[in-house]
Design a protein around this motif. Structure first.
Motif, PDB file in Angstrom:
ATOM      1  N   HIS A 141      36.054  47.705  22.453  1.00 11.51           N
ATOM      2  CA  HIS A 141      36.940  48.829  22.759  1.00 11.51           C
ATOM      3  C   HIS A 141      36.288  49.791  23.747  1.00 11.51           C
ATOM      4  CE1 HIS A 141      39.909  52.024  22.022  1.00 11.51           C
ATOM      5  NE2 HIS A 141      38.871  52.843  21.988  1.00 11.51           N
ATOM      6  N   PHE A 142      34.996  50.047  23.567  1.00  8.82           N
ATOM      7  CA  PHE A 142      34.314  51.021  24.416  1.00  8.82           C
ATOM      8  C   PHE A 142      33.802  50.416  25.719  1.00  8.82           C
ATOM      9  CE2 PHE A 142      33.716  52.813  20.081  1.00  8.82           C
ATOM     10  CZ  PHE A 142      34.494  53.953  20.279  1.00  8.82           C
ATOM     11  N   ARG A 143      34.046  49.135  25.953  1.00 10.51           N
ATOM     12  CA  ARG A 143      33.600  48.488  27.187  1.00 10.51           C
ATOM     13  C   ARG A 143      34.754  48.098  28.107  1.00 10.51           C
ATOM     14  NH1 ARG A 143      29.858  48.002  23.509  1.00 10.51           N
ATOM     15  NH2 ARG A 143      27.668  47.609  24.014  1.00 10.51           N
ATOM     16  N   ARG A 144      35.977  48.182  27.608  1.00  8.81           N
ATOM     17  CA  ARG A 144      37.122  47.652  28.353  1.00  8.81           C
ATOM     18  C   ARG A 144      37.365  48.366  29.674  1.00  8.81           C
ATOM     19  NH1 ARG A 144      40.202  47.006  22.779  1.00  8.81           N
ATOM     20  NH2 ARG A 144      39.774  44.794  22.391  1.00  8.81           N
ATOM     21  N   ASN A 145      37.051  49.641  29.756  1.00  6.76           N
ATOM     22  CA  ASN A 145      37.322  50.388  30.988  1.00  6.76           C
ATOM     23  C   ASN A 145      36.087  50.579  31.850  1.00  6.76           C
ATOM     24  OD1 ASN A 145      40.069  50.774  30.301  1.00  6.76           O
ATOM     25  ND2 ASN A 145      39.507  52.484  28.960  1.00  6.76           N
ATOM     26  N   ASN A 146      35.041  49.826  31.565  1.00  7.79           N
ATOM     27  CA  ASN A 146      33.792  49.967  32.325  1.00  7.79           C
ATOM     28  C   ASN A 146      33.495  48.668  33.061  1.00  7.79           C
ATOM     29  OD1 ASN A 146      31.125  50.286  33.229  1.00  7.79           O
ATOM     30  ND2 ASN A 146      30.602  51.607  31.505  1.00  7.79           N
ATOM     31  N   ILE A 150      32.005  43.906  32.718  1.00  8.31           N
ATOM     32  CA  ILE A 150      32.991  42.836  32.920  1.00  8.31           C
ATOM     33  C   ILE A 150      32.416  41.740  33.809  1.00  8.31           C
ATOM     34  CG2 ILE A 150      35.280  42.267  33.815  1.00  8.31           C
ATOM     35  CD1 ILE A 150      36.096  45.167  33.256  1.00  8.31           C
ATOM     36  N   ILE A 151      32.534  40.492  33.350  1.00 12.53           N
ATOM     37  CA  ILE A 151      32.115  39.324  34.131  1.00 12.53           C
ATOM     38  C   ILE A 151      33.349  38.752  34.827  1.00 12.53           C
ATOM     39  CG2 ILE A 151      31.058  37.053  34.061  1.00 12.53           C
ATOM     40  CD1 ILE A 151      29.132  39.202  33.286  1.00 12.53           C
ATOM     41  N   LYS A 152      33.381  38.863  36.134  1.00 12.40           N
ATOM     42  CA  LYS A 152      34.534  38.368  36.868  1.00 12.40           C
ATOM     43  C   LYS A 152      34.556  36.844  36.878  1.00 12.40           C
ATOM     44  CE  LYS A 152      34.930  42.358  39.947  1.00 12.40           C
ATOM     45  NZ  LYS A 152      34.948  42.835  41.360  1.00 12.40           N
ATOM     46  N   LYS A 153      35.761  36.307  36.811  1.00 14.35           N
ATOM     47  CA  LYS A 153      35.933  34.858  36.809  1.00 14.35           C
ATOM     48  C   LYS A 153      35.429  34.260  38.126  1.00 14.35           C
ATOM     49  CE  LYS A 153      40.040  35.131  33.859  1.00 14.35           C
ATOM     50  NZ  LYS A 153      41.494  34.875  33.770  1.00 14.35           N
ATOM     51  N   ASN A 154      34.791  33.114  37.986  1.00 15.88           N
ATOM     52  CA  ASN A 154      34.317  32.327  39.135  1.00 15.88           C
ATOM     53  C   ASN A 154      33.239  33.051  39.954  1.00 15.88           C
ATOM     54  OD1 ASN A 154      36.246  30.282  38.525  1.00 15.88           O
ATOM     55  ND2 ASN A 154      37.816  31.470  39.611  1.00 15.88           N
ATOM     56  N   SER A 155      32.638  34.097  39.389  1.00 18.80           N
ATOM     57  CA  SER A 155      31.545  34.770  40.094  1.00 18.80           C
ATOM     58  C   SER A 155      30.224  34.084  39.739  1.00 18.80           C
ATOM     59  CB  SER A 155      31.480  36.244  39.694  1.00 18.80           C
ATOM     60  OG  SER A 155      31.152  36.361  38.309  1.00 18.80           O
ATOM     61  N   ILE A 156      29.172  34.424  40.477  1.00 17.76           N
ATOM     62  CA  ILE A 156      27.855  33.857  40.176  1.00 17.76           C
ATOM     63  C   ILE A 156      27.424  34.261  38.760  1.00 17.76           C
ATOM     64  CG2 ILE A 156      25.409  33.919  40.807  1.00 17.76           C
ATOM     65  CD1 ILE A 156      26.245  34.292  43.694  1.00 17.76           C
ATOM     66  N   GLU A 173      39.462  39.293  29.819  1.00 18.91           N
ATOM     67  CA  GLU A 173      38.179  39.386  30.511  1.00 18.91           C
ATOM     68  C   GLU A 173      37.031  38.995  29.581  1.00 18.91           C
ATOM     69  OE1 GLU A 173      37.973  40.054  33.615  1.00 18.91           O
ATOM     70  OE2 GLU A 173      39.645  41.351  34.199  1.00 18.91           O
ATOM     71  N   ARG A 174      35.889  38.677  30.201  1.00 16.68           N
ATOM     72  CA  ARG A 174      34.663  38.442  29.441  1.00 16.68           C
ATOM     73  C   ARG A 174      33.737  39.645  29.616  1.00 16.68           C
ATOM     74  NH1 ARG A 174      34.438  33.369  27.417  1.00 16.68           N
ATOM     75  NH2 ARG A 174      32.329  33.832  26.633  1.00 16.68           N
ATOM     76  N   TYR A 175      33.052  40.026  28.526  1.00 14.35           N
ATOM     77  CA  TYR A 175      32.205  41.215  28.542  1.00 14.35           C
ATOM     78  C   TYR A 175      30.806  40.880  28.051  1.00 14.35           C
ATOM     79  CZ  TYR A 175      36.612  43.784  28.903  1.00 14.35           C
ATOM     80  OH  TYR A 175      37.835  44.254  29.321  1.00 14.35           O
ATOM     81  N   THR A 176      29.821  41.556  28.633  1.00  9.73           N
ATOM     82  CA  THR A 176      28.455  41.472  28.125  1.00  9.73           C
ATOM     83  C   THR A 176      28.204  42.665  27.212  1.00  9.73           C
ATOM     84  OG1 THR A 176      27.682  42.650  30.110  1.00  9.73           O
ATOM     85  CG2 THR A 176      27.533  40.243  30.101  1.00  9.73           C
ATOM     86  N   PHE A 177      27.295  42.500  26.258  1.00  8.96           N
ATOM     87  CA  PHE A 177      26.993  43.599  25.341  1.00  8.96           C
ATOM     88  C   PHE A 177      26.266  44.715  26.088  1.00  8.96           C
ATOM     89  CE2 PHE A 177      24.447  45.888  22.239  1.00  8.96           C
ATOM     90  CZ  PHE A 177      25.385  46.153  21.262  1.00  8.96           C
TER      91      PHE A 177
END
Length: 444
Positions: A141-146, A150-156, A173-177
């Motif tokens: 919840h606290f990472r969604r707007n940051n 966020i790991i963009k699709k098809n990025s390195i 989206e995929r998120y890192t801790f």
């Protein structure tokens, strides 16, 4: 406890908030005859170094194109972590440190270098905290707007960090801790906790001391690589304080406690929004006051008390920043916004708990059979529930400690674990994410 004077324990805290908890355990060890050292702060590159001079302000990052900016950030984190890794290797081995106790294993800063250095040096690492780690849903919840998470699709980065990020079905989206660049630096150096979401103990610690079997169960839920033996239920010094307060407290006027969360200071809400959330809780307190109950406002230890004097002036409630256990044992009820470590403490102590769930979509309160927990999604409905409850004999709702950890013996159990680790009676594996194959050079 043979030769405890020759067994030096290093205590390391990661923030001012958990420094009191670490210092309390360190004082307990001093009284038991151990040599102790207490320290802790965030990662810093030496002020006079070339790296510090190059990256001392954010303008170097802000003026760079996004790709170069990420490279600069990576180099800054990488060399900062590496510098302190070698620093702590030297310090631990020449400082006669035999045990490391840390306040967490999923924080940013030099703590990651310290835990890794201790593991390489075969020094046991104990994770202990006075707070309960929030569930994965709350962290998301606290990472969604940051965008930094966020790991963009098809990025390195999606290729490098896909297996250590989590997918959020609400945003797609995929998120890192941790921040994604910091996560990459940790992974390259073999310092990245494998399972930080929703739990402590998912990183480099040998074991994690927890306050109850309920916390242990919640940390193990969904864990794929963590041994059940890594979590040891000891209770906490907060429990011992609560036990003493409950058994020695003189009888007097009945009272309830309102838990005031640090929403603004934590960056969860703006000042105006946080004030409105506080007023919702304060309005519930007026119900108890009108029935003749004393109302005590328990402030978070990290906030400035002067910023909350308006609550005392406007509502006539008493403010306190004492450890909540000092007062919770004699309370008729505890009312708070959302779930936190204090709600777990109330549940374990059998204190009737009223949770105002108007913040985010919070998980169900931590389970504990037989305890009285009420949840309302607005202050009006929860006020009615509290009113009905207080009209009855509130004491009949009290339950015994559901986990038998509030017995005044938590300190002895903690010392027992430390002795077992020092004598190598306990040995568990660290839980790190695998490094990238071509960079497997820092040690296991």
């Amino acid at each position: 406890m043979d030769n405890v004077k020759h067994k030096k324990i290093l205590f390391y805290y990661t923030s001012k908030t958990n420094s009191n908890h670490i210092n309390e355990i360190a004082d307990l060890c001093k009284r038991s005859g151990f040599q102790v050292e207490v320290t802790g702060n965030r990662i810093e590159v030496p002020k006079n170094s070339t790296v510090s001079q190059a990256f001392s302000t954010k303008k170097y990052f802000n003026i760079a194109p996004i790709g170069l900016k990420n490279i600069l950030k990576f180099l800054y984190h990488f060399f900062g972590l590496l510098y302190f890794y070698f620093y702590f290797l030297f310090y631990l081995n020449y400082g006669n440190i035999r045990l490391l106790v840390v306040s967490g294993d999923r924080d940013i800063g030099r703590i990651n270098s310290l835990i890794k250095a201790a593991g390489i040096s075969n020094i046991p690492v104990v994770v202990t905290s006075n707070a309960i780690a929030g569930p994965k849903e709350e962290s998301l919840h606290f990472r969604r707007n940051n965008p930094g998470y966020i790991i963009k699709k098809n990025s390195i980065l999606s290729k490098l960090l896909n297996d250590v990020s989590v997918y959020d079905s609400k945003t797609g989206e995929r998120y890192t801790f941790f921040g994604k660049i910091y996560t990459l630096a940790l992974r390259v150096l073999g310092m990245l906790p494998l399972e930080p979401w929703g739990r402590l103990g998912g990183g480099g610690g040998w074991c994690c001391l927890v306050d109850s079997s309920a916390t242990k169960s919640s940390y193990l839920r969904g864990a794929k690589f963590i041994s059940e033996k890594k979590y040891i239920v000891t209770g906490s010094l907060e429990h011992d304080r609560l036990y003493k307060a409950a058994t020695e407290a003189p009888s007097g006027s009945p009272y309830i406690i309102l838990g005031i969360q640090n929403w603004y200071e934590n960056g969860v809400f703006t000042a105006d929004a946080a004030t409105q959330k506080h007023k919702n809780i304060l309005n519930i307190g007026k119900v108890a006051r009108d029935l003749g109950y004393k109302v005590l406002l328990a402030l978070h230890p990290a906030v400035a008390k002067c910023d909350y004097e308006w609550m005392k002036n406007e509502y006539g409630f008493e403010l306190t920043q004492e450890p909540i256990a000092s007062n919770l044992g004699g309370a008729s009820a505890y009312v708070v916004n959302g779930v936190s470590s204090t709600t777990r403490l109330a549940i374990l102590a059998g204190i009737p708990l009223f949770i105002l769930d108007d913040v985010i979509e919070m998980p169900s309160p931590h389970e504990c059979n037989g305890n009285t927990v009420f949840v309302g999604n607005n202050w009006e409905s929860l006020s009615k529930t509290l009113l009905t409850f207080l009209f009855d004999d509130a004491e009949t709702y009290r339950d015994n400690d559901c986990d038998n950890v509030i017995d005044g013996q938590a300190g002895k159990r903690i010392i027992g674990v430390f002795n077992a680790l020092l004598n190598r009676e306990i040995r568990l594996r660290s839980t790190y994410a695998r490094r990238l194959p071509e960079l497997n050079w820092l040690g296991d």
